[in-house]
Scaffold this active site. Sequence first.
Site, PDB file in Angstrom:
ATOM      1  N   ARG A  27      41.514  44.906  30.884  1.00 18.87           N
ATOM      2  CA  ARG A  27      41.989  45.979  31.758  1.00 18.87           C
ATOM      3  C   ARG A  27      42.004  47.327  31.037  1.00 18.87           C
ATOM      4  O   ARG A  27      42.114  48.363  31.687  1.00 18.87           O
ATOM      5  CB  ARG A  27      43.415  45.654  32.250  1.00 18.87           C
ATOM      6  CG  ARG A  27      43.490  44.393  33.070  1.00 18.87           C
ATOM      7  CD  ARG A  27      44.919  43.965  33.305  1.00 18.87           C
ATOM      8  NE  ARG A  27      45.621  44.865  34.176  1.00 18.87           N
ATOM      9  CZ  ARG A  27      45.590  44.839  35.504  1.00 18.87           C
ATOM     10  NH1 ARG A  27      44.839  43.949  36.102  1.00 18.87           N
ATOM     11  NH2 ARG A  27      46.271  45.683  36.218  1.00 18.87           N
ATOM     12  N   ASN A 101      53.838  48.669  35.078  1.00 16.12           N
ATOM     13  CA  ASN A 101      52.474  49.136  35.343  1.00 16.12           C
ATOM     14  C   ASN A 101      52.571  50.042  36.564  1.00 16.12           C
ATOM     15  O   ASN A 101      53.153  49.648  37.570  1.00 16.12           O
ATOM     16  CB  ASN A 101      51.566  47.927  35.627  1.00 16.12           C
ATOM     17  CG  ASN A 101      50.161  48.337  36.015  1.00 16.12           C
ATOM     18  OD1 ASN A 101      49.786  49.497  35.850  1.00 16.12           O
ATOM     19  ND2 ASN A 101      49.392  47.395  36.529  1.00 16.12           N
ATOM     20  N   GLU A 487      29.061  55.216  30.825  1.00 16.43           N
ATOM     21  CA  GLU A 487      30.357  54.604  30.540  1.00 16.43           C
ATOM     22  C   GLU A 487      30.317  53.680  29.335  1.00 16.43           C
ATOM     23  O   GLU A 487      31.308  53.560  28.622  1.00 16.43           O
ATOM     24  CB  GLU A 487      30.946  53.896  31.771  1.00 16.43           C
ATOM     25  CG  GLU A 487      30.221  52.678  32.250  1.00 16.43           C
ATOM     26  CD  GLU A 487      30.784  52.110  33.553  1.00 16.43           C
ATOM     27  OE1 GLU A 487      31.977  52.284  33.834  1.00 16.43           O
ATOM     28  OE2 GLU A 487      30.005  51.486  34.288  1.00 16.43           O
TER      29      GLU A 487
HETATM   30  C1  F6R Z   1      32.138  51.145  36.800  1.00 16.12           C
HETATM   31  C2  F6R Z   1      33.267  50.516  37.464  1.00 16.12           C
HETATM   32  C3  F6R Z   1      34.169  51.387  38.269  1.00 16.12           C
HETATM   33  C4  F6R Z   1      34.684  50.631  39.513  1.00 16.12           C
HETATM   34  C5  F6R Z   1      35.742  51.493  40.224  1.00 16.12           C
HETATM   35  C6  F6R Z   1      36.265  50.808  41.461  1.00 16.12           C
HETATM   36  O1  F6R Z   1      31.389  50.215  36.085  1.00 16.12           O
HETATM   37  O2  F6R Z   1      33.497  49.340  37.349  1.00 16.12           O
HETATM   38  O3  F6R Z   1      33.543  52.574  38.628  1.00 16.12           O
HETATM   39  O4  F6R Z   1      33.613  50.355  40.350  1.00 16.12           O
HETATM   40  O5  F6R Z   1      36.811  51.753  39.349  1.00 16.12           O
HETATM   41  O6  F6R Z   1      36.900  49.600  41.155  1.00 16.12           O
HETATM   42  P1  F6R Z   1      37.131  48.501  42.262  1.00 16.12           P
HETATM   43  O7  F6R Z   1      35.796  48.010  42.701  1.00 16.12           O
HETATM   44  O8  F6R Z   1      37.935  47.431  41.585  1.00 16.12           O
HETATM   45  O9  F6R Z   1      37.869  49.164  43.385  1.00 16.12           O
END
Ligand code: F6R
Length: 608
Positions: A27, A101, A487
């Site tokens: 995370r 959190n 990234e």
């Molecule tokens: C890039 C990545 C992020 C997620 C974004 C949304 O590799 O993983 O850009 O796509 O933070 O996250 P979710 O899909 O969990 O809502």
Amino acid sequence: MCGIVGFTGSADALPVLVNGLKRLEYRGYDSAGIAAFDSGSIRVVKTRGRISELEHKLRQTPDFSASCGIGHTRWATHGEPTDENSHPHLSADGKIAVVHNGIIENYADIKARLIKRGYTFVSETDTEVIAHLLDFYYKGDILTALCKVMATVRGSYALGVLCADRPDEIIAARLDSPLIVGLGDGENFIASDIPAFLSHTRDYYTVDDGEIVCLSKDSVTVYNSDLEEIEKERLTVNWSVEAAEKGGYEHFMLKEIHEQPKAVRDTVSPRLENGKIFLDTDIPLELLSELSRIHIIACGSAYHTGIVAKYVIESLARIPVECDLASEFRYRKPIISKNDLCIVISQSGETADTLAAMREAKKHGVRTLAIINVVGSTIAREADHVLYTWAGPEIAVATTKAYSTQLAMLYLLAVKLASARGLISDEEERVLALDISHLSEKIESVISQINTLSYFASKFHNHKDIFFLGRGVDYAAGLEGSLKLKEISYIRSEAYAAGELKHGTIALIQNDTLVVAIATQAELAEKMVSNIREVKARGACVLTIASEATRDMLADVSDCLFAVPDCYSKFSPSLSVVAMQLFSYYIAVARGCSVDKPRNLAKSVTVE
Ligand code: F6R
């Protein structure tokens, strides 16, 4: 984002907590700590840095022994990563410990009021106000005190609390931040995510907003915000511990790239029967045929799948699609009518902006359909309809297999919409459905050329700026290719619609700038040839990602070329993005970057 774990049982709590925290490392975090009951009083060990540093500190306290405690990995928001700012935070008398959190938005106000009443703060965090506020409200009943805290704070939280007057119990609560309860045999857990306790139990409860949970080793009691006991549905995890482990690959990201053919197959095949698409949701077919507009809301890579979907849905189903970043949608006063459909896309189902944007959309009375990977996550529970992507647990911070399954799910939806609106015949639906079902083997074929992609990465890993150009869905794929690269490799990179380049950005092209040109669509290949010539004339070096259909047209103008198999041209991002994932992966490895846990990034962005 921060990770929470809590354990109460008969075993030695410290290794259980530390191992749980290790399972939440994905995370993203910058400090770690635990608090546990030792002979009836609460002891805390915490540190900035990695979990290995926490383990080192724990080895220096060999007399620390406990069977109930809470642990935390912190991803700094309020205050730098320091030992003092690390969680758990304690009340002044050391009788209450808190892990948190989320973000307490009115913490400055509360802090000022507490300081006036004589409380002293040792950290810069918003979380510390919760420890002192609990102390302030505590009159012998920690549950009542917690209710009062929940009524006072504004923001989001998943909380784990220890109170010295209730030894060997954990109290937990949540609002807009993920929290689940693991149900073991003579032991129970709290966690931000399932992997934290999966080696102990597969049974769990989800905790809903406003609920409070009280755990001892033999019981779990859940209360609503009026402290009335409530029943929860017992759920069981249907994936294994191994699914969340590296299984011989050097990185989770590489493993997850290789898992894409299976993930896409698992997402698509249960929804196909005799060439027809069946969506496993109770969304009425008449609704699909009468839609006036679709709003797609998501963040990051999930948003990029939405942009691909805009091209595919508008072209096949002729419905206007607006694709919004969730963080923009929630504040831009969107125009939404009751005949619209709002599609929310998220791997985690917990992204704070996406959740808030969906809630905003629901206020307008619009129907919401969520495309989600994590079963039972908050967005999945709150949306009117859900379609799950069956990617399995995704651990690497940079998404790969979740992205691919989201795309596949959106293609199925686009074809279904086109057929529901009578725009394609049964035979055309069959052909398109077959094309979607063949994507998994075509992804396999891209992955089989891994050596070529790692060779390109070895050639280009020293470049400082990399541009991605494409048209239509290739532009949308370029957005994702560029995000993957920046990234994990920290190379500056941007994606542009190829036709837009000459309106400004071409000024940045100079000798040896690397341009990745994505040109998989035969109907747009000639235009891409011209765009490639434009950048080459200014000194750029061009790596082209073509398809078998466009390879011959592009080979002569490109410095290097990689061809993906042919498919229905609007589905090609499913193939070109896999090539770009591998290219980025090997560039990051060559640059010695932390591939699975890139700096400053978190897997699940549960704060705004
Ligand atoms: C890039 C990545 C992020 C997620 C974004 C949304 O590799 O993983 O850009 O796509 O933070 O996250 P979710 O899909 O969990 O809502």
